[in-house]
Write an enzyme that holds these catalytic residues in place. Sequence first.
Site, PDB file in Angstrom:
ATOM      1  N   LYS A 276      86.519  44.220  30.259  1.00  0.00           N
ATOM      2  CA  LYS A 276      86.561  45.667  30.052  1.00  0.00           C
ATOM      3  C   LYS A 276      85.141  46.183  29.828  1.00  0.00           C
ATOM      4  O   LYS A 276      84.306  45.462  29.292  1.00  0.00           O
ATOM      5  CB  LYS A 276      87.355  45.982  28.774  1.00  0.00           C
ATOM      6  N   GLU A 348      97.133  41.124  30.661  1.00  0.00           N
ATOM      7  CA  GLU A 348      97.542  39.874  29.996  1.00  0.00           C
ATOM      8  C   GLU A 348      98.800  40.034  29.155  1.00  0.00           C
ATOM      9  O   GLU A 348      99.541  39.066  28.964  1.00  0.00           O
ATOM     10  CB  GLU A 348      96.379  39.358  29.127  1.00  0.00           C
ATOM     11  N   ARG A 350     101.664  41.526  29.572  1.00  0.00           N
ATOM     12  CA  ARG A 350     102.936  41.256  30.261  1.00  0.00           C
ATOM     13  C   ARG A 350     103.145  39.749  30.469  1.00  0.00           C
ATOM     14  O   ARG A 350     104.276  39.282  30.484  1.00  0.00           O
ATOM     15  CB  ARG A 350     102.957  42.027  31.597  1.00  0.00           C
TER      16      ARG A 350
END
Length: 498
Positions: A276, A348, A350
Amino acid sequence: MKFITTHFHSLDKVITDAQVFFIRANGTEAIIPEELHLLDTSLNKSIHTVIQTEQWNAKERTHIVIHTHGSIPTRLIVLIGLGDSEKADAGIYLKVGARLVKLLKKLRVTNCTIAPFSGIPLSLEHSIQDIAFGMLLGDYEFVKYKKESKEKHQIESVSFLTIQPLDLHSNFERMEIFSQAVFYARDIVNEPPSNMTPSHVADKAISIADSSSHMTAKIFSKNEIEELEMGGLLAIARGSSEEPKFIHLTYNGGGDKVITLVGKGVTFDSGGLSLKPSKAMETMKCDMAGAALVLGVFSVLSKLKPNIIVHGLIPTTENMPGTHAIKPGDVVTSMNGKTIEILNTDAEGRIILADALSYAEKNIQSNQIIDVATLTGACVIALGEEIAGLFCNDAALKQSIQTSATSTHESLWELPLAQEYESMLSSHIADIKNIATVRYGGAILAALFLKAFVPKDTPWAHIDIAGPAFAEKDTDLSPYGGTGFGVRTILDFLLTED
Ligand code: BES
Ligand code: ZN
Ligand code: ZN
């Protein structure tokens, strides 16, 4: 802060630091109730004068304070504006209560009374309850890491004056417990991520189970997670030096109904190799807010004693880009044997939730499953920072969750489990992939991914709390940080399922 109701006779005989009045507006004018006019005669019309001079119009969440200078036994008269009753939203008392507690502390009030008022748009009982609840919630601070904390002024008692006798003792007690659960969740979200690793989350679960009756906690270590064949959770944990944990809490309050709660427990989401940008990472300690909700709820279940069985499942790990991290393109096998192609390591949540859902399928006969997760930025884009997304495959479950959300004033908005998008998750080389090629509809796609792992024919709800879980600025009900969003709804829901 202790709440009571007092059946009263005459306002000018009341002995207290502050008398609080809630004032509605009629267009642009404050509506002054008769009892306040009467009190004003003992005050030489000073209330009237202040309203006139300040041209106060009882606009929502504004206030005025009048010092009585000994004319009556009460030190202060506080008027709180509610705005136009026609336009008031149902959650107004909660927010007003949260403002009131801060104001009263600033005025160094120790005891106060709240004068009778006509509830808009709720019943008197519900309004009083909301004000008290707002006062509790609005009083939260996280000062653990501040060396110099301000001297704290405490409000000791708040008495709601009622014209008819009204006993709200058990309602107040219940709110006190609800707020403890909210604060529990806030506290652990607010902890710096290196102090709230998967092992710390597991320790919390153990201490909750140890100090409660009818509760057990089973913590699965990395080796045991390997034995369970939770390929998803292991894959996400690979990039981190912290070991993952899988937590299974059980509360047995008797009865036949079995409800399983699942909470996403990513204690820090860097995105993994799909890293990110720094700004987006700043608040990513909040990525275990679903887990925090489950722990907050469990921390008070033995006090509320619903006659149901509740399972709490928490897959917990960091998502880091270490040397052993999974790479975009990797394929992992989740607990139920389905293979997942991981094309973006930042999707990640899920993947670890899939293992928790498979675990539920294999080990628990659930009547209902609810998962709560800070799952997608797309949900924040769709619904903003105050509303969570609700996905549900069962009309009755959806209805009862919505009813609980409405009564506790948390906002959930239904989004569709759109079957027509399902094919967007088919992978060239595995059973499913964790992201679609297009970036639109991201909250729905994440929910559809989870659906592929939900036990057949089980009523299931997925609540995406990515928006409301963390306040990026101070709000009435919560300071900057974890909000404990969803705790109130889920507790209310569990009590009505009793
Ligand atoms: N934890 C984030 C979602 C999130 C975003 C939570 C903002 C709280 C606030 C999640 O793991 C994530 O990164 N999701 C990606 C998915 C994408 C790669 C398909 C996202 O939403 O950008
Ligand atoms: Zn992520
Ligand atoms: Zn995440």
